[in-house]
Design a protein around this motif. Structure first.
Motif, short mmCIF file in Angstrom:
data_model
loop_
_atom_site.label_atom_id
_atom_site.label_comp_id
_atom_site.label_asym_id
_atom_site.label_seq_id
_atom_site.Cartn_x
_atom_site.Cartn_y
_atom_site.Cartn_z
N GLU A 1 55.88 18.68 176.66
CA GLU A 1 57.12 19.19 176.48
C GLU A 1 58.36 19.03 175.79
O GLU A 1 59.51 17.82 175.78
CB GLU A 1 58.09 20.21 177.67
CG GLU A 1 56.40 20.56 178.76
CD GLU A 1 57.83 21.40 179.56
OE1 GLU A 1 58.39 21.52 179.79
OE2 GLU A 1 56.61 21.79 180.40
N THR A 2 58.59 19.76 174.66
CA THR A 2 60.31 19.75 173.61
C THR A 2 61.90 19.59 175.21
O THR A 2 62.66 19.51 174.19
CB THR A 2 60.05 20.21 172.37
OG1 THR A 2 60.10 21.93 173.16
CG2 THR A 2 59.15 20.51 171.72
N GLY A 3 61.51 20.90 175.50
CA GLY A 3 62.73 20.91 176.41
C GLY A 3 63.57 22.40 176.15
O GLY A 3 64.05 23.05 176.22
N TYR A 4 62.22 23.10 175.10
CA TYR A 4 62.89 24.06 173.61
C TYR A 4 61.77 25.24 173.68
O TYR A 4 60.29 24.64 173.16
CB TYR A 4 63.33 23.64 173.12
CG TYR A 4 64.24 23.04 172.54
CD1 TYR A 4 66.48 23.82 173.00
CD2 TYR A 4 64.44 21.22 172.87
CE1 TYR A 4 66.96 23.08 173.22
CE2 TYR A 4 66.34 20.75 173.09
CZ TYR A 4 66.89 21.52 173.26
OH TYR A 4 68.22 20.86 173.22
N PRO A 5 61.91 26.36 173.86
CA PRO A 5 61.03 27.12 173.51
C PRO A 5 60.45 27.41 172.15
O PRO A 5 60.82 27.37 171.26
CB PRO A 5 61.93 28.81 173.94
CG PRO A 5 63.06 28.64 173.58
CD PRO A 5 63.23 26.60 174.26
N GLY A 6 59.23 27.41 172.15
CA GLY A 6 58.37 27.54 170.81
C GLY A 6 58.70 26.68 169.96
O GLY A 6 58.88 25.32 170.44
N GLU A 7 59.21 27.12 168.24
CA GLU A 7 59.27 26.04 167.58
C GLU A 7 61.14 25.99 167.24
O GLU A 7 61.24 25.07 166.41
CB GLU A 7 58.57 26.33 166.03
CG GLU A 7 57.46 26.60 166.51
CD GLU A 7 56.35 25.43 166.14
OE1 GLU A 7 56.91 24.13 165.60
OE2 GLU A 7 55.79 25.22 167.24
N TYR B 1 63.92 16.81 172.57
CA TYR B 1 64.32 16.88 171.89
C TYR B 1 65.27 16.61 171.20
O TYR B 1 65.83 16.42 169.72
CB TYR B 1 63.80 18.39 170.81
CG TYR B 1 62.70 19.09 170.08
CD1 TYR B 1 61.57 17.82 170.42
CD2 TYR B 1 62.63 19.56 169.45
CE1 TYR B 1 60.42 18.07 169.46
CE2 TYR B 1 60.83 20.36 169.06
CZ TYR B 1 60.49 19.44 168.81
OH TYR B 1 58.72 19.62 168.38
N ALA B 2 66.20 17.28 172.43
CA ALA B 2 67.65 16.42 171.72
C ALA B 2 68.26 15.05 171.92
O ALA B 2 68.95 14.96 171.38
CB ALA B 2 69.05 17.69 173.08
N ILE B 3 67.92 14.67 172.30
CA ILE B 3 67.60 13.15 172.55
C ILE B 3 67.28 13.03 171.44
O ILE B 3 68.05 11.54 170.78
CB ILE B 3 67.15 12.47 173.83
CG1 ILE B 3 67.19 12.65 175.22
CG2 ILE B 3 66.65 10.81 173.17
CD1 ILE B 3 66.11 12.77 175.97
N MET B 4 65.94 12.77 170.21
CA MET B 4 65.82 12.46 169.83
C MET B 4 66.81 12.94 168.44
O MET B 4 66.94 12.34 167.19
CB MET B 4 64.47 13.06 168.87
CG MET B 4 62.71 12.78 169.65
SD MET B 4 61.56 12.74 169.13
CE MET B 4 61.45 14.38 169.58
#
Length: 121
Positions: free
Chosen positions: A42-48, A67-70
């Motif tokens: 999971e990215t940690g965020y909804p959708g795209e 995604y926040a880490i990246m």
């Protein structure tokens, strides 16, 4: 004259080390985010969606969202050459080389303006 050259050589070593450390640090953070993405799925965020502001990135970091880490790793990568300009500015000030202080200050102002323009876009 050799004393000044020795000092400039030390400054160049510090600046080059700063750039290397910044790139390696950024890469480690990005790889950590990628590993978390693959482990959790999971990215940690909804959708795209993904975090695009500093507040969103830092709030995502507090909950370890991949995604926040990246994005934080990319932020550190962008910040690395800016930090180099700041270090150069102070170095030229210390050396009392006012021509290069002016040029480096102008570069820093241009960088800050470009970031501010990018925030509003």
């Amino acid at each position: 004259m050799t004393e000044k050259k020795d000092e400039m050589y030390r400054v160049e070593l510090i600046v080059s080390a700063l750039l290397r450390i910044g790139v390696v640090f950024s890469a480690i953070i990005i790889v950590f985010g990628l590993v978390m993405l693959f482990v959790t799925g999971e990215t940690g965020y909804p959708g795209e969606t993904y975090p695009t502001s500093l507040t969103a990135i830092f709030s995502g970091l507090s909950t370890l969202k991949p995604y926040a880490i990246m994005m934080f790793g990319l932020f550190c990568l962008i910040l690395t050459p800016v930090l180099r300009v700041v270090v150069s500015l102070f170095t030229f000030l210390k050396e009392k080389d006012y021509l290069y202080v002016g040029i480096t200050g102008l570069v820093l102002v241009i960088l800050v303006i470009s970031f501010l323009i990018g925030i509003k876009a």
